[in-house]
Design a protein around this motif. Structure first.
Motif, PDB file in Angstrom:
ATOM      1  N   LEU A  46      47.700  31.805  37.479  1.00 18.71           N
ATOM      2  CA  LEU A  46      46.398  31.173  37.713  1.00 18.71           C
ATOM      3  C   LEU A  46      45.825  31.542  39.079  1.00 18.71           C
ATOM      4  N   GLY A  78      44.582  35.221  38.792  1.00 18.18           N
ATOM      5  CA  GLY A  78      43.420  35.344  37.914  1.00 18.18           C
ATOM      6  C   GLY A  78      42.177  34.674  38.467  1.00 18.18           C
ATOM      7  N   LEU A  79      42.319  33.461  39.007  1.00 17.52           N
ATOM      8  CA  LEU A  79      41.152  32.713  39.467  1.00 17.52           C
ATOM      9  C   LEU A  79      40.578  33.292  40.765  1.00 17.52           C
ATOM     10  N   THR A  93      38.790  36.463  39.797  1.00 22.80           N
ATOM     11  CA  THR A  93      37.556  36.144  39.087  1.00 22.80           C
ATOM     12  C   THR A  93      36.482  35.689  40.064  1.00 22.80           C
ATOM     13  N   LEU A  94      36.860  34.901  41.063  1.00 23.97           N
ATOM     14  CA  LEU A  94      35.900  34.354  42.029  1.00 23.97           C
ATOM     15  C   LEU A  94      35.236  35.456  42.845  1.00 23.97           C
ATOM     16  N   THR A 126      33.073  37.825  40.725  1.00 26.13           N
ATOM     17  CA  THR A 126      31.848  37.202  40.227  1.00 26.13           C
ATOM     18  C   THR A 126      30.795  37.072  41.320  1.00 26.13           C
ATOM     19  N   MET A 179      33.043  36.400  34.885  1.00 23.23           N
ATOM     20  CA  MET A 179      33.865  35.189  34.908  1.00 23.23           C
ATOM     21  C   MET A 179      34.555  34.968  33.560  1.00 23.23           C
ATOM     22  N   GLY A 190      37.460  37.148  33.157  1.00 23.98           N
ATOM     23  CA  GLY A 190      38.554  36.654  33.999  1.00 23.98           C
ATOM     24  C   GLY A 190      39.372  35.584  33.314  1.00 23.98           C
ATOM     25  N   LEU A 191      38.684  34.661  32.633  1.00 19.25           N
ATOM     26  CA  LEU A 191      39.397  33.599  31.911  1.00 19.25           C
ATOM     27  C   LEU A 191      40.130  34.163  30.697  1.00 19.25           C
ATOM     28  N   LEU A 193      43.535  35.529  31.570  1.00 19.28           N
ATOM     29  CA  LEU A 193      44.619  34.545  31.671  1.00 19.28           C
ATOM     30  C   LEU A 193      45.229  34.277  30.298  1.00 19.28           C
TER      31      LEU A 193
END
Length: 620
Positions: free
Chosen positions: A166, A169-170, A173-174, A177, A389, A392-393, A396
């Motif tokens: 997490l 990935g997060l 993604t942040l 984005t 985004m 990105g999810l 995961l």
């Protein structure tokens, strides 16, 4: 895993790991708040085509040098020896051909997505199929890239598996984005430096603790880990010079020639010369990255030869052994374990951020914009960020499925590139080098290539016939008696006689040949179907979409013969944007009507970038 055998992070290690993630986010924030503030799709997806060759070249390295390579290559060398190192030979042609063939064609067409080329050369249907194939390949590979470092870290240190997944990935993604392609490229530069520093620290400390360079060399030599040049032409042998040096060229072309993540970096360069120069600059860095990974595998073998540590790991995978080695070597040196883990996650971040941005680009340019030509720039930019985004999810979710695959991470990743990247490479080669190929042949070729590559790939996974047994982990040279030698020769003859036959032999094709096999399948099927349905005439093809390969190879023939046999149109011509439109598909079987031609021609105008002309020169 026995808790007493677990290696633990100190506070300094956690701080270094946290600084890596924080620095990546800060780079994203900087590019979100500076310059044009990512308010246009041109800036968000293409970095305003303003990048110089140095950051682009480092980003090209970081995109390729994923956590899969940093963990997978040392594990491969530790288990099977240095034969894999010969893939470095493939880097030569694998970068020269993109620099002088693919970059000139794609850059001069002023594209945003590599798959726009497929519509210019063939049709919208081919473009959509190529885009969907790339999305499928990249989404699967993203899961491998995110899961690999988290899994290995968890196996050795007990570090929370899904916490690491997490976090990776997060964070990625942040900053992808909010910062767009500029943030992706500049974080790649930072992460590349961290990668090299982490690997170098492990090698230096490992050599020192093993007893010096001479001791490492003695142990790996006696352990049969230094492989000689294997010229065996058998395509079912897992690693030989031919599978790595020739099959590897096709793999490199699928990555550095037509993969959107890499092409997008070429297209973000200020000029074509900068794009070509960045491709040249990648070569020494890739060789250095390969050398560091291979040396790390040798040092790891010298440290543990003759010892079985599988009972100390939470997983039997040799990939986890790499992390165990790192933590064991650096345990008494506060901060260095954190540096290597930062190196590992830097590799993961750089690869998946490239994937997010390229996926957002192809989805926007190939699947959405052609159907909504009136969309405002602000809405298109917002939608691009939402797409980044969303992918990105999705990444995961794919990470959760990755652990079901049984191969080593290196072999798994290269299989994905071969099975799916090979047919995409074949599609581009069919369009660029064969002026007779039409859209019907391209679609049939892509379908045949994907079907054959998945047939072989899934068949080899089910039968498990393509792998080889690892060499015995011992550092002691063994002197064999005559009886032992005779017994070994007898066993080898039995192995030769019991080679798989029929379909099992087909399935035992080395995974390094997948890309070449599927690429050639696409080209052959595409040409056959094109000639059956009516080949395209060279003058009907969109100007600038065909590279005069045969004209260059057959330069000794008279002009009238070259004109009959092959494409002789040079790239050295000026083509106005009004001319750059998809070809009319007036094939002899009447598959496409004139009305559909006019409709597709009108739709093509929606994605062509505003440029006064596209200039073609023979030199770069």
């Amino acid at each position: 895993m026995d808790p007493s055998d677990q290696k633990h992070f100190t506070v300094i290690d956690y701080v270094i790991f946290a600084v890596l993630l924080a620095a990546s986010i800060c780079i994203g924030l900087y590019h979100a708040l500076s310059g044009g503030r990512q308010r246009t799709t041109q800036e968000f997806l293409m970095a305003d085509r303003s990048m110089s060759c140095l950051p682009v070249s480092l980003s090209l390295i970081a995109s390729f040098q994923s956590a899969v390579a940093i963990i997978g290559v040392p594990a491969e060398i530790y288990t099977h020896g240095t034969q894999y190192w010969f893939i470095g030979c493939a880097y030569i042609l694998g970068l020269l051909i993109p620099a002088h063939v693919f970059i000139p064609v794609l850059y001069r067409l002023r594209l945003s997505s590599a798959y726009q080329y497929l519509e210019l050369r063939f049709s919208k249907a081919v473009r959509i199929c190529g885009t969907l194939t790339f999305i499928f390949q990249t989404v699967i590979y993203m899961g491998v890239c995110v899961y690999t470092p988290a899994f290995a870290l968890n196996a050795v240190t007990g570090f929370e598996l899904w916490g690491a997944v997490l976090a990776t990935g997060l964070v990625c993604t942040l900053y992808t984005t909010i910062g767009g392609l500029k943030a992706v490229i500049w974080t790649d530069v930072f992460q590349t430096v961290v990668m090299f520093a982490g690997q170098l620290a492990v090698i230096v400390v490992g050599v020192q603790q093993t007893g010096g360079v001479s001791e490492v060399w003695r142990k790996v030599s006696e352990g049969n880990r230094i492989a000689a040049l294997d010229l065996n032409p058998d395509p079912t042998v897992r690693h030989t010079f031919w599978t790595l040096g020739v099959g590897g060229v096709f793999l490199m072309l699928s990555l550095y020639g037509v993969n959107q993540a890499q092409v997008q970096r070429y297209l973000s360069s200020r000029t074509e010369k900068e794009a070509v120069r960045s491709c040249y600059m990648v070569f020494p860095s890739l060789q250095l990255a390969l050398a560091l990974s291979c040396v790390m595998g040798l040092v790891m073998f010298a440290r543990y030869c003759g010892e079985d540590h599988s009972d100390k790991l939470a997983a039997s995978s040799q990939d986890a052994m790499v992390i165990y080695f790192v933590m064991d070597m650096l345990q008494g040196l506060p901060g260095l374990p954190g540096l290597f883990v930062a190196c590992l996650f830097s590799a993961a971040l750089s690869t998946i951020s490239s994937a997010f941005n390229s996926l957002a680009t192809v989805t926007m340019e190939d699947l959405i914009k052609p159907h909504f030509p009136a969309m405002t720039e602000a809405r298109a930019t917002l939608l691009s960020k939402v797409l980044a985004m969303s992918y990105g999810l999705l990444c995961l979710a794919m990470a959760y499925l990755t652990h079901l695959m049984g191969d080593s991470v290196l072999q798994m990743a290269l299989k994905i590139f071969g099975m799916v990247g090979g047919p995409i490479l074949g599609l581009f080669c069919l369009g660029m080098f064969f002026p007779w190929a039409n859209s019907t042949g391209a679609l049939a070729g892509l379908g045949a290539g994907l079907s054959l590559s998945f047939w072989v790939g899934i068949g080899s996974t089910v039968t498990r016939s393509s792998g080889t047994r690892p060499l015995p982990p011992t550092c002691r040279a063994v002197l064999l008696s005559d009886n032992t030698t005779a017994a070994i020769q007898s066993a080898l003859s039995n192995v030769t006689l019991s080679r798989p036959s029929g379909l099992k032999r087909f399935y035992s094709l080395s995974y390094m040949w997948y890309s070449a096999f599927s690429c050639c399948s696409v080209i052959l099927t595409g040409l056959i179907i094109s000639f059956i349905t009516g080949p395209m005439r060279e003058e009907d093809a969109t100007p600038g979409t065909i590279y005069p390969l045969f004209g260059k190879l057959l330069c000794f023939l008279p002009e009238h013969l070259k004109k009959k046999l092959c494409c002789v149109t040079p790239l050295g011509q000026t083509v106005s944007t009004q001319q750059i439109q998809p070809p009319h598909h007036k094939e002899s079987n009447g598959l496409v009507s004139q009305q559909e031609d006019e409709q597709s021609q009108g739709e093509a105008d929606t994605f062509l970038p505003p440029a006064p002309f596209v200039e073609f020169e023979t030199g770069v």
